[in-house]
Design an enzyme around this catalytic site. Sequence first.
Site, PDB file in Angstrom:
ATOM      1  N   LYS A 154       0.819  -1.212   0.000  1.00 37.03           N
ATOM      2  CA  LYS A 154       0.000   0.000   0.000  1.00 37.03           C
ATOM      3  C   LYS A 154       0.856   1.267   0.000  1.00 37.03           C
ATOM      4  O   LYS A 154       0.480   2.283  -0.582  1.00 37.03           O
ATOM      5  CB  LYS A 154      -0.923   0.009   1.231  1.00 37.03           C
ATOM      6  CG  LYS A 154      -1.910  -1.147   1.285  1.00 37.03           C
ATOM      7  CD  LYS A 154      -2.977  -1.029   0.225  1.00 37.03           C
ATOM      8  CE  LYS A 154      -4.050  -2.085   0.379  1.00 37.03           C
ATOM      9  NZ  LYS A 154      -3.575  -3.453   0.217  1.00 37.03           N
ATOM     10  N   GLU A 238      -3.698   6.863   6.900  1.00 33.57           N
ATOM     11  CA  GLU A 238      -4.050   7.940   5.986  1.00 33.57           C
ATOM     12  C   GLU A 238      -5.358   8.583   6.428  1.00 33.57           C
ATOM     13  O   GLU A 238      -6.085   8.038   7.266  1.00 33.57           O
ATOM     14  CB  GLU A 238      -4.154   7.423   4.549  1.00 33.57           C
ATOM     15  CG  GLU A 238      -5.201   6.362   4.345  1.00 33.57           C
ATOM     16  CD  GLU A 238      -5.108   5.708   2.966  1.00 33.57           C
ATOM     17  OE1 GLU A 238      -4.060   5.851   2.307  1.00 33.57           O
ATOM     18  OE2 GLU A 238      -6.076   5.049   2.562  1.00 33.57           O
ATOM     19  N   ASN A 273     -15.729  -2.974   6.343  1.00 34.99           N
ATOM     20  CA  ASN A 273     -14.877  -2.731   5.169  1.00 34.99           C
ATOM     21  C   ASN A 273     -14.900  -3.869   4.151  1.00 34.99           C
ATOM     22  O   ASN A 273     -14.022  -3.942   3.291  1.00 34.99           O
ATOM     23  CB  ASN A 273     -13.428  -2.448   5.600  1.00 34.99           C
ATOM     24  CG  ASN A 273     -13.319  -1.238   6.500  1.00 34.99           C
ATOM     25  OD1 ASN A 273     -13.822  -0.173   6.162  1.00 34.99           O
ATOM     26  ND2 ASN A 273     -12.699  -1.405   7.663  1.00 34.99           N
ATOM     27  N   GLU A 326      -6.480   1.628  -3.615  1.00 39.47           N
ATOM     28  CA  GLU A 326      -5.540   0.524  -3.794  1.00 39.47           C
ATOM     29  C   GLU A 326      -5.791  -0.115  -5.142  1.00 39.47           C
ATOM     30  O   GLU A 326      -6.815   0.126  -5.782  1.00 39.47           O
ATOM     31  CB  GLU A 326      -5.687  -0.522  -2.681  1.00 39.47           C
ATOM     32  CG  GLU A 326      -7.034  -1.228  -2.665  1.00 39.47           C
ATOM     33  CD  GLU A 326      -7.161  -2.214  -1.516  1.00 39.47           C
ATOM     34  OE1 GLU A 326      -6.286  -2.212  -0.642  1.00 39.47           O
ATOM     35  OE2 GLU A 326      -8.130  -2.992  -1.511  1.00 39.47           O
ATOM     36  N   ASN A 328      -5.963  -3.946  -6.820  1.00 38.84           N
ATOM     37  CA  ASN A 328      -5.962  -5.390  -6.609  1.00 38.84           C
ATOM     38  C   ASN A 328      -5.456  -6.067  -7.871  1.00 38.84           C
ATOM     39  O   ASN A 328      -6.077  -5.963  -8.934  1.00 38.84           O
ATOM     40  CB  ASN A 328      -7.364  -5.884  -6.265  1.00 38.84           C
ATOM     41  CG  ASN A 328      -7.822  -5.376  -4.910  1.00 38.84           C
ATOM     42  OD1 ASN A 328      -7.070  -5.411  -3.947  1.00 38.84           O
ATOM     43  ND2 ASN A 328      -9.040  -4.877  -4.836  1.00 38.84           N
ATOM     44  N   ARG A 330      -5.450  -8.896  -9.275  1.00 37.89           N
ATOM     45  CA  ARG A 330      -6.062 -10.217  -9.410  1.00 37.89           C
ATOM     46  C   ARG A 330      -7.476 -10.046  -9.941  1.00 37.89           C
ATOM     47  O   ARG A 330      -7.951  -8.928 -10.136  1.00 37.89           O
ATOM     48  CB  ARG A 330      -6.121 -10.909  -8.049  1.00 37.89           C
ATOM     49  CG  ARG A 330      -6.789 -10.032  -6.980  1.00 37.89           C
ATOM     50  CD  ARG A 330      -7.115 -10.770  -5.722  1.00 37.89           C
ATOM     51  NE  ARG A 330      -7.456  -9.889  -4.630  1.00 37.89           N
ATOM     52  CZ  ARG A 330      -8.639  -9.312  -4.434  1.00 37.89           C
ATOM     53  NH1 ARG A 330      -9.618  -9.508  -5.325  1.00 37.89           N
ATOM     54  NH2 ARG A 330      -8.874  -8.543  -3.393  1.00 37.89           N
ATOM     55  N   PHE A 386     -24.173  -6.909  11.642  1.00 35.66           N
ATOM     56  CA  PHE A 386     -24.446  -6.999  10.205  1.00 35.66           C
ATOM     57  C   PHE A 386     -23.871  -8.262   9.574  1.00 35.66           C
ATOM     58  O   PHE A 386     -23.836  -8.379   8.361  1.00 35.66           O
ATOM     59  CB  PHE A 386     -23.930  -5.760   9.450  1.00 35.66           C
ATOM     60  CG  PHE A 386     -24.558  -4.480   9.916  1.00 35.66           C
ATOM     61  CD1 PHE A 386     -25.902  -4.235   9.714  1.00 35.66           C
ATOM     62  CD2 PHE A 386     -23.798  -3.523  10.573  1.00 35.66           C
ATOM     63  CE1 PHE A 386     -26.489  -3.054  10.155  1.00 35.66           C
ATOM     64  CE2 PHE A 386     -24.374  -2.338  11.015  1.00 35.66           C
ATOM     65  CZ  PHE A 386     -25.728  -2.108  10.809  1.00 35.66           C
TER      66      PHE A 386
END
Length: 705
Positions: A154, A238, A273, A326, A328, A330, A386
């Site tokens: 990251k 951040e 997240n 970010e 990914n 993949r 949740f």
Amino acid sequence: MAAHWLSPSLNRLLFVLKSRCYAVPSSAQYSTVYSPEKTFDKILIANRGEIACRVIKTCKKMGIQTVAVHSDVDSSAVHVKMADEALCVGPAPTSKSYLNMDSIMEAIRATGSQAVHPGYGFLSENKEFAKRLAADGVTFIGPDTNAIQAMGDKIESKLIAKAAKVNTIPGFDGVVKTVEDAVKIAQDIGYPVMIKASAGGGGKGMRIAWNDDETREGFRFSSQEAASSFGDDRLLIEKYIDNPRHIEIQVLADKHGNALWLNERECSIQRRNQKVVEEAPSTFLDPVTRRAMGEQAVQLAKAVQYSSAGTVEFLVDSKKNFYFLEMNTRLQVEHPITECITGLDLVEQMIRVAKGYKLQHRQEDIPINGWAVESRVYAEDPYKSFGLPSIGRLSEYQEPLNLSNVRVDSGIQEGSDISIYYDPMISKLVTYGASRAEALSKMEEALDNYVIRGVTHNIPLLREIITHPRFISGDISTNFLPEVYPDGFKGHQLDKENRRELLASAAALHITAQLRSQKVLGNLRVSSSTVECSHWDLCVELEEGCHYMKVTKSGNVFTVEVDGGKVEVKGEWNLATPLLPLTINGTHRVLQCLSRDASGNIVLQFLGTSFKVRVLSKLAAELNSFMPEKVPEDTSSILRSPMPGTVVAVSVKPGDTVAEGQEICVIEAMKMQNSLTAVKQAKVKSVHCKQGETVGEGDLLVELE
């Protein structure tokens, strides 16, 4: 002639035909148009579950043999049965099987596999695995190791993004080494901040902190989760963009310097997240913003000489400012919705690119055809934060593939076990329509027709999300769930009309079951009784309320007078099937009878939520009022595990005094750590668990005085 030699006009025509074939018929789950190019003879899929099955399907259509790897507990899994060959690579824990590079390399050599598709998760973004494959002359179906390393870190990826003129979030461009460093950096940036794993993804190792204390706690949990999930506990901090949207751009690049952006996916509906519902395209983006995000995503891909399918994730604020989150490196979990609106099979494209072929399309060839929505169906209890993991065996399982424009990517079947070792995802349920309204309507229908028994699942939450007025209007952000359900998810809240419909349906079902039990081979059990009863006085108990009603029956139609209204319920009343399609006051609904007994206890799934009712005769209800009430357990002095998992820390011992909100122990399930706290100030009476133990849902952990 190979597809990439077709003229541009013919190529675009073929592309449109593929898109239509791909998305509309329920039998055509993927594009059925494949180029005759030679790629690989045999591919090993270094993954499990639905993504392994997904890759195998495309390989079969391309004429490629497949090899599955599995842990010992996955020996009968669906992906193992689908593949041409299968090898066991170790015991259940991921570190000893699906993350065991030595065993997987041995499987590659033993089967003569020419290439490896890593799916997502596990080794999909592990540069060391890609290097070992290259050293053995085996093709990694994904980007090269330099791109994996650059985008997987990251901190490094953020620096590269800045250099490529990609918008980035303000933050600290370095590794946070200690708790006190974290607090100082957070204070310098300004709260709120996001603490996250440098090598992370999938929502693991991420915490939001609004003050110094939360920063200290977040640093501890994020580093532990990062070490557990990725073997790398480095963290970065951040600025947290409050109330943002999470929108990502799908990119596709080849080894010849060509790169495309395949439009966006809206992924703002999240819990902890992790994404829950996704859609493509986004209701929020206009063509100008879409193009700007797409072009920046391609700039980033080209900056690291990216080749394969990848995803660049952005946070977007209310003014449509977007910031790089970010990349990914993949195939993304939610890739099916992009496939639905573009007609591209992303797995096929990854395989082509890995073999060295150029991309078949230009940027202007990429369409947005219709709308697609994906619901992640999990074995989770949505009433706990949740969604906390649930385990068990699927005693009954039926996907809604009888419906048109429905796609289900799954890796399980009836009889499959959902265990504590792996992600609790059951499937990805995808619906497609010419418009968003059509796709959402189809999703509602698909969720009602989805039969899952044996494990707790999150369909109640999914259905409430996609039918909520805020979601329908497109007014969403990553804070949608806590804002809409500030006190937690409680299931569907019945209005007067819905309540009458549920009560009438339960009464009609109860009477139907009683009438059936009176017959043997179609004849009445008591031969002297020649006429069936056609009217009843009943009482239905629901949510501590008693509802008296009069019921009459004519053919397959029940008329119920209840709570000052009249409800007409019509159906075929086939009690042998899991689905109960009914017409209630002219509206078609699909209910599910989850359980019923001779005492009148019935559990009905109605509008996605399970409701417990009890149907009694009028006399039985009057007598029932004399029964003593069961005293509920006092839970303020005990702590039970809210989910199955492993105890990773016990913070108290007998005799300790704990304050309200103080951490008592930490339970880890599916690589996510959950801190359990005291609900009141008290003295610890006894501790019934220890570090390293596996506990089940409801197990007693700690008693307080």
